[in-house]
Design a protein around this motif. Sequence first.
Motif, PDB file in Angstrom:
ATOM      1  N   ASP A  90      41.299  53.767  33.959  1.00 46.35           N
ATOM      2  CA  ASP A  90      40.028  54.174  34.589  1.00 46.35           C
ATOM      3  C   ASP A  90      40.210  55.471  35.371  1.00 46.35           C
ATOM      4  OD1 ASP A  90      37.353  53.977  35.347  1.00 46.35           O
ATOM      5  OD2 ASP A  90      37.804  52.750  37.104  1.00 46.35           O
TER       6      ASP A  90
ATOM      7  N   HIS B 233      36.229  48.184  34.172  1.00 38.36           N
ATOM      8  CA  HIS B 233      34.903  47.753  34.652  1.00 38.36           C
ATOM      9  C   HIS B 233      33.838  48.112  33.632  1.00 38.36           C
ATOM     10  CE1 HIS B 233      33.592  51.806  36.241  1.00 38.36           C
ATOM     11  NE2 HIS B 233      34.884  51.969  36.446  1.00 38.36           N
TER      12      HIS B 233
ATOM     13  N   GLU C 108      32.522  47.559  40.125  1.00 34.72           N
ATOM     14  CA  GLU C 108      33.463  48.576  40.608  1.00 34.72           C
ATOM     15  C   GLU C 108      32.722  49.712  41.286  1.00 34.72           C
ATOM     16  OE1 GLU C 108      36.089  51.983  40.856  1.00 34.72           O
ATOM     17  OE2 GLU C 108      34.189  51.881  39.805  1.00 34.72           O
ATOM     18  N   GLU C 109      31.597  50.111  40.689  1.00 36.04           N
ATOM     19  CA  GLU C 109      30.870  51.275  41.217  1.00 36.04           C
ATOM     20  C   GLU C 109      30.101  50.965  42.498  1.00 36.04           C
ATOM     21  OE1 GLU C 109      31.618  54.010  40.098  1.00 36.04           O
ATOM     22  OE2 GLU C 109      31.840  54.055  37.919  1.00 36.04           O
TER      23      GLU C 109
ATOM     24  N   ASP D 216      33.798  56.544  31.950  1.00 37.03           N
ATOM     25  CA  ASP D 216      33.931  55.739  33.174  1.00 37.03           C
ATOM     26  C   ASP D 216      32.994  54.557  33.106  1.00 37.03           C
ATOM     27  OD1 ASP D 216      34.393  54.842  35.751  1.00 37.03           O
ATOM     28  OD2 ASP D 216      33.382  56.505  36.737  1.00 37.03           O
ATOM     29  N   ASP D 217      33.398  53.372  32.650  1.00 39.59           N
ATOM     30  CA  ASP D 217      34.770  53.155  32.192  1.00 39.59           C
ATOM     31  C   ASP D 217      34.718  52.445  30.844  1.00 39.59           C
ATOM     32  OD1 ASP D 217      37.664  52.808  32.402  1.00 39.59           O
ATOM     33  OD2 ASP D 217      37.295  50.798  33.140  1.00 39.59           O
TER      34      ASP D 217
END
Length: 457
Positions: free
Chosen positions: A180, A86, A153-154, A119-120
């Motif tokens: 990740d 991501h 993603e977050e 990340d990431d």
Amino acid sequence: MATALEYASARQAQQWDQLQEFLRIPSVSTLPAHKPDVERAAEWVRSHLAEAGMEHAVVIPTGGHPLVYADWLHVAGAPTILCYGHYDVQPAEPLEEWQSPPFMPVLRDGNIYARGAADDKGQLYAQMQAAEAFLRGEGRLPVNLRFLIEGEEEVGGEGIEAYVRRNAAALGCDAVLITDTTQFAAGLPTLNTGLRGMVYAEVRLRGAEADLHSGLYGGVAPNPLEALARIICGLKDASGKILIPGFYDALRPPSAAEAADWARLPFDAERYRSEEVRAAALSGELEYTPLERVWARPTLEVHGIAGGFTAAGAKTVIPARAAAKISMRLAPAQAPAAMAAAFERRVRELTPAGFTLEVEILHTAEPVLVESENRYLRAAAHALEQTYGRPPVLVRSGGSIPIAALFAQTLGAPVVLMGFATPDCGAHGPNEKLPLANLQQAVATVIRFFAAAAQSA
Ligand code: BES
Ligand code: MN
Ligand code: MN
């Protein structure tokens, strides 16, 4: 493969320049003001995949932030690996805690410091570099590759979920590679066998129509902050037990063999407390070890409580509204939808008369348990052993990657979770970092993984 490894190690200066460029884009997915930056990051990934020699590189719009897709499918008979990562990051606040600005990457003591270094973006870049090393160094890859990279993603990964469900047939692959996660200890090669899932909720309470004088109405007016405190205390007790009926019913504990493996890991609970958690005491279910608590037990955490008067000085008011952000981390095999429903029922039952309650589920993720034995895990273990000179440890993590379980379910392909960030990488916190050496080991290991996946029939 030797040429690809040479290509990668000869290009460390360019890699560092390129990664810096990527890290300078503040692609914070949760903040609407950063939407243009998020889109720039997607385009950055697309153009670098194309430059790496990947084909059909496109930015794919979703209802939220875009996906990036590219493929290279020219080895008939060889497996197809889907590479996932991501490009979005968490907010960098509080900025005053950073030694150097989060979106101005610097190299200090061999570490890359920037939001997203670990990340990431750094770990995603390693996969892109591994593909480039083959395509530009050798002119071909030993396996077929697809990249599917997301920018949400977050914030729960809704766009990629809808996309994967709708396009499963077009994403055909034999394994999914996710870089990740973190190493169990700095420099220790690590394969991850499980992740926790999650349900993230916001609970909103209203008492009276408007704020009231606490002298004139204290003792009669419903106070939503007080009610919220009672609700929260009714969700989890002081020993870490979650008080939601049915919550533990589906939970599948680790096998005795897996628990025994964990007990053999190099882990010192006292050091973990003082150096990693950095708190006076650990909390939670003391009858389980810290690793069991984080990896295999669900938890419920309060992330924020809003309401009432919090500025300097005193104000005598009974607030009309209060809200809390609360998440549950789920362990195998707790189903997010069922847990979200049970959570909402319990919150309703705990809400006293006189309040209007709203429960909103912001996002969910399924827990992940990787199948323990397959050729791609063996290829990954082999690649890690070549890079580090010793076989990897098998661990789980308490973190979540929303799309990971769905990859396995809808694509029918095993997921390989290889992590190169260190436990002290500061993901989501200030001064996030990735050692430059880990970046290079990550690139080399992914190169070796592609080569091993092609051979391990
Ligand atoms: N990369 C992490 C998850 C992670 C970190 C897994 C370390 C294993 C080891 C990911 O970016 C993350 O932070 N996920 C969020 C997901 C959530 C917002 C749905 C998390 O775990 O809080
Ligand atoms: Mn991540
Ligand atoms: Mn994260």
